[in-house]
Motif scaffolding. Structure first.
Motif: not given
Length: 172
Positions: A51-58, A74-85, A108-114
């Motif tokens: 609970a309340r640990n997003p990285e661990k949850i992902a 750590g891939d679950g958090f690295k490649f979690r949901g990003r982007g408009a969908l 740099n998967p954060d590029l999908v969110a930005t």
């Protein structure tokens, strides 16, 4: 985009991003929230320690799925949901990176969110042949079909419907 396609696209992406505000999956769930949304991944009282640990949850929820390594990778958090969908999973990120010819997305998967939020949504529509559904018009059947393909269910159907009809009025 035709006016019909634009209305569907922007309504669905608006809903998925909370009105174009959130371009990365939050995952900051309480124990009760985890049971309600991801219950099958948290048998017994296991959710208490996540609970309340997003990285661990992902890492738990997305581990060993969609091309991700196991929970410890750590891939679950690295490649979690990003982007408009909410593009999710290493395989989907890799396909998207190839689609755009942007290999840096994998490091740099954060590029999908930005930078590539809407491109990732266009990729999803292309890959899953959603434009064909859009072309059926602005009607409840098309909105329902799109929602099921994007969300896997009917979560937020009323909001998606309202937005689709509103956006169509803007663009027609």
């Amino acid at each position: 985009l035709t006016p019909v396609r634009a209305a569907h696209f922007f309504a669905q992406t608006s809903h998925e991003t909370g009105g174009f505000k959130a371009f990365a999956e939050n995952l900051n769930y309480s124990a009760q929230g985890l049971q309600g949304i991801f219950g099958k991944y948290f048998p017994g009282n296991l959710e208490e320690s996540y609970a309340r640990n997003p990285e661990k949850i992902a890492n738990r929820v997305y581990g060993s799925r969609m091309g991700n390594g196991d929970e410890k990778s750590g891939d679950g958090f690295k490649f979690r949901g990003r982007g408009a969908l909410q593009l999710t999973g290493k395989d989907n990120y890799a396909a998207f990176a190839k689609y755009l010819n942007k290999p840096e997305i994998m490091t740099n998967p954060d590029l999908v969110a930005t930078t590539y939020s809407f491109e990732s949504a266009m990729f999803f529509f292309d890959k899953n042949k959603l434009w064909e559904i859009c072309d059926k018009g602005i009607n409840d059947a098309a909105i329902l079909a799109l929602t099921k393909r994007i969300n896997g269910g009917t979560h937020g159907l009323a909001d998606r419907s309202e937005k689709t009809k509103k956006y169509y009025e803007y663009v027609k």
